[in-house]
Design a protein around this motif. Sequence first.
Motif, mmCIF file in Angstrom:
data_model
loop_
_atom_site.group_PDB
_atom_site.id
_atom_site.type_symbol
_atom_site.label_atom_id
_atom_site.label_comp_id
_atom_site.label_asym_id
_atom_site.label_seq_id
_atom_site.Cartn_x
_atom_site.Cartn_y
_atom_site.Cartn_z
ATOM 1 N N ARG A 29 0.833 -1.206 0.000
ATOM 2 C CA ARG A 29 0.000 0.000 0.000
ATOM 3 C C ARG A 29 0.868 1.257 0.000
ATOM 4 N NH1 ARG A 29 -3.307 -3.051 3.697
ATOM 5 N NH2 ARG A 29 -2.324 -1.975 5.431
ATOM 6 N N VAL A 32 2.466 1.719 -3.511
ATOM 7 C CA VAL A 32 1.496 2.245 -4.479
ATOM 8 C C VAL A 32 1.283 3.731 -4.228
ATOM 9 C CG1 VAL A 32 -0.938 2.179 -5.186
ATOM 10 C CG2 VAL A 32 0.353 0.047 -4.953
ATOM 11 N N TRP A 64 -5.580 8.108 -0.542
ATOM 12 C CA TRP A 64 -4.751 7.251 -1.393
ATOM 13 C C TRP A 64 -3.280 7.493 -1.103
ATOM 14 C CZ3 TRP A 64 -7.162 8.459 -6.858
ATOM 15 C CH2 TRP A 64 -8.431 7.880 -6.944
ATOM 16 N N PHE A 71 -6.655 -0.461 -2.238
ATOM 17 C CA PHE A 71 -7.239 -0.155 -3.538
ATOM 18 C C PHE A 71 -7.927 -1.361 -4.171
ATOM 19 C CE2 PHE A 71 -3.699 2.779 -3.078
ATOM 20 C CZ PHE A 71 -4.237 3.977 -3.513
ATOM 21 N N THR A 75 -9.897 0.793 -9.308
ATOM 22 C CA THR A 75 -9.337 2.099 -8.937
ATOM 23 C C THR A 75 -7.888 2.211 -9.403
ATOM 24 O OG1 THR A 75 -10.806 2.265 -7.028
ATOM 25 C CG2 THR A 75 -8.861 3.671 -7.018
ATOM 26 N N LEU A 76 -7.107 1.153 -9.213
ATOM 27 C CA LEU A 76 -5.717 1.177 -9.677
ATOM 28 C C LEU A 76 -5.644 1.359 -11.190
ATOM 29 C CD1 LEU A 76 -4.127 -1.643 -7.495
ATOM 30 C CD2 LEU A 76 -3.765 0.824 -7.282
ATOM 31 N N SER A 80 -3.891 4.446 -13.037
ATOM 32 C CA SER A 80 -2.841 4.141 -14.022
ATOM 33 C C SER A 80 -3.094 4.856 -15.344
ATOM 34 C CB SER A 80 -2.766 2.635 -14.275
ATOM 35 O OG SER A 80 -2.351 1.949 -13.137
ATOM 36 N N LEU A 87 0.779 0.520 -12.278
ATOM 37 C CA LEU A 87 0.682 0.218 -10.855
ATOM 38 C C LEU A 87 0.542 -1.279 -10.616
ATOM 39 C CD1 LEU A 87 -1.650 3.126 -9.711
ATOM 40 C CD2 LEU A 87 0.783 2.861 -9.242
#
Length: 138
Positions: A29, A32, A64, A71, A75-76, A80, A87
């Motif tokens: 986390r 990211v 975030w 996530f 969402t990622l 991206s 990601l």
Amino acid sequence: MSKMKVTKDVLSQLLSTIDEVELKKTSNRMMVAAKIGSALKDKGISQKAFAKMVGKTESEVSSWLSGDRNFTIDTLTEISIALNITLIDTEVQSACSVPTHVLLSEKGRGTGAEIAKKSCWTYSLSYIDCRTKTEKVG
């Protein structure tokens, strides 16, 4: 006892109580969040502007970037695309190693075992690129 030593001892105690899986989750986390924050900084995009880009609130973007957010893949993917960064890696890359004795059976080149000891050839299998629906090789 110095304040630094006390802090270090407390941190060591906390880390010793976290199991390996939870530590890895937290680390991922944080990584990211760091990648997102770095991309925003590199591109000169404010949290406010980024929130608008992805249709989220500033507080959600702030969450975030705190590294405490779990996530979803969706969402990622949205992040991206918005930042043009990777990601998560979902590329399909299958590879197999074929001992050279399978490919080189000529006499005088040594036995299959001797050749296999010397080298292996690696081949990437083709895959379908879902974005363009064309076949890729390698």
